[in-house]
Design an enzyme around this catalytic site. Structure first.
Site, short mmCIF file in Angstrom:
data_model
loop_
_atom_site.label_atom_id
_atom_site.label_comp_id
_atom_site.label_asym_id
_atom_site.label_seq_id
_atom_site.Cartn_x
_atom_site.Cartn_y
_atom_site.Cartn_z
N LYS A 46 0.85 -1.21 0.00
CA LYS A 46 0.00 0.00 0.00
C LYS A 46 0.88 1.25 0.00
CE LYS A 46 -0.32 -0.32 5.05
NZ LYS A 46 -1.12 -0.87 6.15
N TYR A 270 16.64 30.10 8.26
CA TYR A 270 15.41 30.81 8.67
C TYR A 270 15.31 30.90 10.18
CZ TYR A 270 13.53 30.53 3.94
OH TYR A 270 13.31 30.68 2.61
C1 LIG Z 1 -0.44 -1.84 6.83
C2 LIG Z 1 -1.05 -3.12 7.23
C3 LIG Z 1 -0.27 -4.29 7.34
C4 LIG Z 1 1.23 -4.28 7.24
O1 LIG Z 1 1.74 -3.76 8.46
P1 LIG Z 1 3.30 -3.58 8.71
O2 LIG Z 1 3.36 -3.11 10.12
O3 LIG Z 1 3.78 -2.56 7.75
O4 LIG Z 1 3.94 -4.90 8.49
C5 LIG Z 1 -0.92 -5.49 7.58
N1 LIG Z 1 -2.26 -5.53 7.73
C6 LIG Z 1 -3.04 -4.42 7.68
C7 LIG Z 1 -4.50 -4.54 7.88
C8 LIG Z 1 -2.44 -3.18 7.43
O5 LIG Z 1 -3.22 -2.09 7.40
#
Ligand SMILES: *Cc1c(COP(=O)(O)O)cnc(C)c1O
Length: 377
Positions: A46, A270
């Site tokens: 994702k 800055y």
């Molecule tokens: C993002 C996510 C994962 C992966 O989690 P990590 O901590 O990056 O390994 C797995 N299951 C769900 C439902 C997620 O939202």
């Protein structure tokens, strides 16, 4: 392979070089899978492969053997399906954020599998199945304590009491998600495990998926049939406080644009937030908060030059970082010299700590202006 001396024209058009080691991602995938001793290992890609480019990362993971992929959004699933085209059998792509009426055509055309998070989503996917005249695959997400997505207890009761609510569907998986997996001693892990097992016992027998990256390290009781690692694939430590078992995937090198010598009471950047106390050498480097080098690293980040830690001084600008390079030998300091913005070894976790965030956010913030180079195994 891109040159790394910072002198070629294409690199000069960019300020920094982001090298993404696809071989290290594959090594991490195989390492996690080996820990599962028989359970299958999905890959979570994702947010554009945690910022590293799902179009490159996805196929690399498929070459390493991944056949199940999770993304958050339907648009991510559509893009990933194209990136994975031609593989036989076609990898399964699960959409974590679920299904909404109106998306049936997209899901069917690309063979996307919704993670159904509520009775409403189940009913909407059933409507789609009815229109399509076919049983449609789905994962069922049970909320075991995250209170975010997934069937809440009352909806689980309703589903358990009436399995006909799954008629017309082909449920592939029942899943849940851990809230505290990176804290191995947190009692919440066991509580969620117990709730998940109790929920499973009330539903039709299905393969189960529970562990994210850190969940894999909680032991075999958390593995079930399919693990869902994300961040560990990309090199973030899934076992904070212990040595990082994952290979480093990203290297981020930015060019020095200019070097100057200052003395007290000259200020830098800055807000005049840094004031020299004595003779100080400052290197100005071509990256900034617009590139995901978070502004919270002002006066507290660390970069590395010739293996020497060089502190960020003053505020991070949109396009520029100022480093105190007084300790670096003069012959290593010249415009075009490359500075490592991530410490070789454990850079993501270290920078995250300095920025007051987590490696996930450092990764997904990595900028679009970097020259990106993918290295294959
Ligand atoms: C993002 C996510 C994962 C992966 O989690 P990590 O901590 O990056 O390994 C797995 N299951 C769900 C439902 C997620 O939202």
């Amino acid at each position: 392979m891109a040159p790394t001396d910072g002198s070629d024209a294409d690199f000069l058009r960019h300020g920094a070089l982001l090298t993404i080691d696809l071989g290290a991602i594959q090594e991490n995938y195989r390492g996690l899978r080996a820990r599962l001793r028989g359970a299958a290992c999905a890959a979570v890609v994702k947010a554009d492969g945690y910022g590293l480019g799902a179009a490159e990362v996805g196929p690399a993971l498929a070459r390493a053997g991944a056949r199940d992929f999770f993304v958050a959004l339907p648009c991510e699933g559509l893009a990933l399906r194209e990136a994975l085209a031609g593989l036989e059998p076609a990898p399964r792509i699960f959409i974590l954020n679920g299904f909404a009426a109106g998306l049936g055509t997209d899901f069917l055309a690309a063979g996307l599998i919704p993670v159904l998070n509520s009775l409403g989503q189940i009913a909407a996917w059933q409507d789609t199945a009815r229109s399509a005249g076919a049983a449609l695959p789905a994962a069922i997400h049970i909320d075991s304590g995250m209170s975010r997505l997934g069937l809440p207890p009352a909806e689980l009761d309703a589903l358990a009491g009436d399995p006909g609510r799954l008629d017309g569907l082909e449920p592939l998986l029942v899943m849940s998600h851990l809230a505290c997996a990176e804290e191995a001693e947190n009692p919440k892990n066991r509580e969620q495990l117990d709730l998940f097992q109790a929920a499973r016992a009330r539903l039709p027998a299905l393969p189960a998926s529970f562990a994210n990256s850190s969940g894999i390290f909680l032991g075999p009781g958390f593995h079930f049939d399919l693990a869902r690692p994300g961040v560990a694939l990309y090199g973030v430590n899934p076992t904070p406080g212990q040595p990082n078992p994952m290979a480093q995937v990203v290297r981020l090198q930015a060019r020095i644009l200019q070097i100057r010598e200052i003395d007290a009471p000259t200020t830098v950047g800055y807000g005049a937030a840094f004031r020299a106390a004595g003779p100080t050498r400052i290197a100005t480097v071509a990256a900034g908060y617009a590139d995901g080098y978070l502004r919270s690293l002002s006066s507290c980040g660390t970069a590395f030059l010739a293996g020497i830690a060089t502190p960020v001084v003053g505020r991070i600008s949109m396009d520029l970082i100022t480093l105190d390079v007084t300790q670096v030998p003069a012959e290593r300091l010249h415009p075009g010299a490359l500075v490592d913005l991530l410490q070789p070894g454990d850079g993501l976790d270290r920078l995250a700590e300095e920025a007051g965030t987590i490696g996930y956010e450092i990764l997904t913030s990595l900028g679009r202006r970097y020259r990106r180079v993918y290295r294959s195994a």
